[in-house]
Write a protein that holds these residues in place. Structure first.
Motif, PDB file in Angstrom:
ATOM      1  N   ARG A 106      10.403  12.512   9.846  1.00 50.95           N
ATOM      2  CA  ARG A 106       9.112  12.928  10.443  1.00 50.95           C
ATOM      3  C   ARG A 106       7.941  13.056   9.449  1.00 50.95           C
ATOM      4  N   GLN A 107       8.206  13.934   8.407  1.00 52.57           N
ATOM      5  CA  GLN A 107       6.821  14.344   7.345  1.00 52.57           C
ATOM      6  C   GLN A 107       6.136  13.143   6.999  1.00 52.57           C
ATOM      7  N   SER A 108       7.171  12.244   6.687  1.00 52.72           N
ATOM      8  CA  SER A 108       6.274  11.026   6.091  1.00 52.72           C
ATOM      9  C   SER A 108       5.469  10.628   7.250  1.00 52.72           C
ATOM     10  N   TYR A 109       5.802  10.430   8.617  1.00 56.23           N
ATOM     11  CA  TYR A 109       5.227   9.757   9.774  1.00 56.23           C
ATOM     12  C   TYR A 109       3.752  10.639   9.841  1.00 56.23           C
ATOM     13  N   LEU A 110       3.994  12.154   9.746  1.00 49.86           N
ATOM     14  CA  LEU A 110       2.892  12.882  10.078  1.00 49.86           C
ATOM     15  C   LEU A 110       1.980  12.766   8.960  1.00 49.86           C
ATOM     16  N   LYS A 111       2.511  12.702   7.627  1.00 49.05           N
ATOM     17  CA  LYS A 111       1.384  12.647   6.615  1.00 49.05           C
ATOM     18  C   LYS A 111       0.572  10.914   6.797  1.00 49.05           C
ATOM     19  N   GLY A 112       1.455  10.062   7.329  1.00 49.30           N
ATOM     20  CA  GLY A 112       0.486   8.757   7.454  1.00 49.30           C
ATOM     21  C   GLY A 112      -0.601   8.925   8.646  1.00 49.30           C
ATOM     22  N   VAL A 113      -0.126   9.740   9.663  1.00 50.28           N
ATOM     23  CA  VAL A 113      -0.963  10.173  10.741  1.00 50.28           C
ATOM     24  C   VAL A 113      -2.243  10.745  10.395  1.00 50.28           C
ATOM     25  N   GLU A 114      -2.210  11.711   9.450  1.00 50.88           N
ATOM     26  CA  GLU A 114      -3.265  12.293   8.865  1.00 50.88           C
ATOM     27  C   GLU A 114      -4.133  11.476   7.829  1.00 50.88           C
ATOM     28  N   LEU A 115      -3.438  10.621   7.260  1.00 50.56           N
ATOM     29  CA  LEU A 115      -4.165   9.609   6.233  1.00 50.56           C
ATOM     30  C   LEU A 115      -5.063   8.445   7.034  1.00 50.56           C
ATOM     31  N   CYS A 116      -4.545   7.972   8.363  1.00 44.94           N
ATOM     32  CA  CYS A 116      -5.189   7.147   9.229  1.00 44.94           C
ATOM     33  C   CYS A 116      -6.347   7.716   9.880  1.00 44.94           C
ATOM     34  N   LYS A 117      -6.552   8.741   9.911  1.00 51.17           N
ATOM     35  CA  LYS A 117      -7.604   9.583  10.679  1.00 51.17           C
ATOM     36  C   LYS A 117      -9.074   8.983  10.347  1.00 51.17           C
ATOM     37  N   ASP A 118      -9.919   8.470  11.083  1.00 54.73           N
ATOM     38  CA  ASP A 118     -10.905   7.687  10.902  1.00 54.73           C
ATOM     39  C   ASP A 118     -11.986   8.793  10.375  1.00 54.73           C
ATOM     40  N   THR A 119     -12.537   8.792   9.308  1.00 60.89           N
ATOM     41  CA  THR A 119     -13.603   9.524   8.844  1.00 60.89           C
ATOM     42  C   THR A 119     -15.055   9.042   9.243  1.00 60.89           C
ATOM     43  N   GLY A 120     -15.100   7.965   9.875  1.00 60.74           N
ATOM     44  CA  GLY A 120     -16.285   7.505  10.297  1.00 60.74           C
ATOM     45  C   GLY A 120     -17.061   6.705   9.174  1.00 60.74           C
ATOM     46  N   ARG A 121     -16.543   6.557   7.897  1.00 61.04           N
ATOM     47  CA  ARG A 121     -16.957   5.852   6.779  1.00 61.04           C
ATOM     48  C   ARG A 121     -16.365   4.421   6.664  1.00 61.04           C
ATOM     49  N   SER A 122     -15.188   4.188   7.141  1.00 62.67           N
ATOM     50  CA  SER A 122     -14.508   2.981   7.149  1.00 62.67           C
ATOM     51  C   SER A 122     -15.270   1.690   7.488  1.00 62.67           C
ATOM     52  N   LYS A 123     -15.105   0.754   6.931  1.00 60.50           N
ATOM     53  CA  LYS A 123     -15.455  -0.416   7.341  1.00 60.50           C
ATOM     54  C   LYS A 123     -14.791  -0.854   8.606  1.00 60.50           C
ATOM     55  N   ALA A 124     -15.121  -1.922   9.347  1.00 66.93           N
ATOM     56  CA  ALA A 124     -14.433  -2.403  10.672  1.00 66.93           C
ATOM     57  C   ALA A 124     -13.069  -2.924  10.253  1.00 66.93           C
ATOM     58  N   ALA A 125     -12.932  -3.716   9.426  1.00 66.42           N
ATOM     59  CA  ALA A 125     -11.696  -4.070   9.178  1.00 66.42           C
ATOM     60  C   ALA A 125     -10.566  -3.113   8.740  1.00 66.42           C
ATOM     61  N   LEU A 126     -11.196  -2.224   7.934  1.00 68.58           N
ATOM     62  CA  LEU A 126     -10.109  -0.956   7.356  1.00 68.58           C
ATOM     63  C   LEU A 126      -9.962  -0.270   8.459  1.00 68.58           C
ATOM     64  N   LYS A 127     -10.792   0.175   9.341  1.00 66.44           N
ATOM     65  CA  LYS A 127     -10.867   0.986  10.518  1.00 66.44           C
ATOM     66  C   LYS A 127      -9.737   0.301  11.357  1.00 66.44           C
ATOM     67  N   ARG A 128      -9.750  -0.849  11.749  1.00 63.79           N
ATOM     68  CA  ARG A 128      -8.777  -1.404  12.569  1.00 63.79           C
ATOM     69  C   ARG A 128      -7.385  -1.154  12.129  1.00 63.79           C
TER      70      ARG A 128
END
Length: 210
Positions: A106-128
């Motif tokens: 679960r720690q691995s998955y929660l770390k992944g959740v945080e990593l995937c949070k959109d900062t608003g600076r990502s390009k469209a393809a990366l954001k998706r």
């Protein structure tokens, strides 16, 4: 022959052996590759591919986990490698699951959740792509809570995964099916009547869409 040439030759051979399902020989190639001096990204990718082969085709799960942990440390320090980092965290979660280490899984998955949070600076393809990984991590975190008999937390992650998938247009058949299973399993032991009622309704709706 330069170190870069050796790496390239071993990479080509390892890819060929993997495609032809000569998995043990491919493992030897990646092991040989890791005895070379590699750039951090190349080393992380080699460790990931080696670990994936170990997870899928051997019983050396602990070795696979160690390879992934080393690769994850490397990638954590590299800019612009979010998708590779997501792939590593997903594989690491799988290794922990095989070893029965639900908390670390679960720690691995929660770390992944945080990593995937959109900062608003990502390009469209990366954001998706990050959104797709975010849905993946939420659903697998929910599964880990079901394993630990924590249905309310499982439903919480399922809801977050659902909202993210809906927002990004990712509610395909596979996602709906996975969410249905989480909702219907999670509601079986939920102590929250309102949340449980909503989840049951979603689970039933998603089941009819499979």
């Amino acid at each position: 022959m330069s170190a870069a040439d050796v790496h390239h030759c071993l990479q080509v051979l390892a890819d060929k052996l993997t495609r032809e399902e000569h998995h043990l020989e491919a493992i030897k190639c990646y092991t040989a590759m890791l005895n070379q001096s590699l750039m951090p990204t190349d080393e992380a990718v080699a460790r990931l591919k080696l670990a994936q082969l170990l997870l899928e085709h051997t019983s050396n799960i602990t070795d696979a986990k160690q390879q992934l942990q080393k690769a994850e440390l490397l990638v954590s320090a590299l800019p612009g490698q979010q998708l590779l980092h997501c792939e590593l965290l997903a594989a690491l979660g799988q290794a922990h699951r095989y070893l029965g280490e639900t908390g670390f899984q679960r720690q691995s998955y929660l770390k992944g959740v945080e990593l995937c949070k959109d900062t608003g600076r990502s390009k469209a393809a990366l954001k998706r792509s990050l959104a797709e990984w975010g849905v993946y991590f939420h659903m697998h975190a929910a599964d880990s809570h079901i394993t630990d008999k924590q249905p309310d937390k499982a439903i919480e992650h399922a809801n977050l995964g659902y909202e993210l998938a809906k927002e990004q247009g990712l509610l395909n058949k596979q996602v709906r099916s996975s969410l249905a299973g989480i909702y219907l399993h999670g509601t079986a032991g939920s102590g929250n009547g309102h949340t449980s009622s909503q989840a049951r309704a979603r689970g039933a709706a998603f089941t009819t869409c499979r």
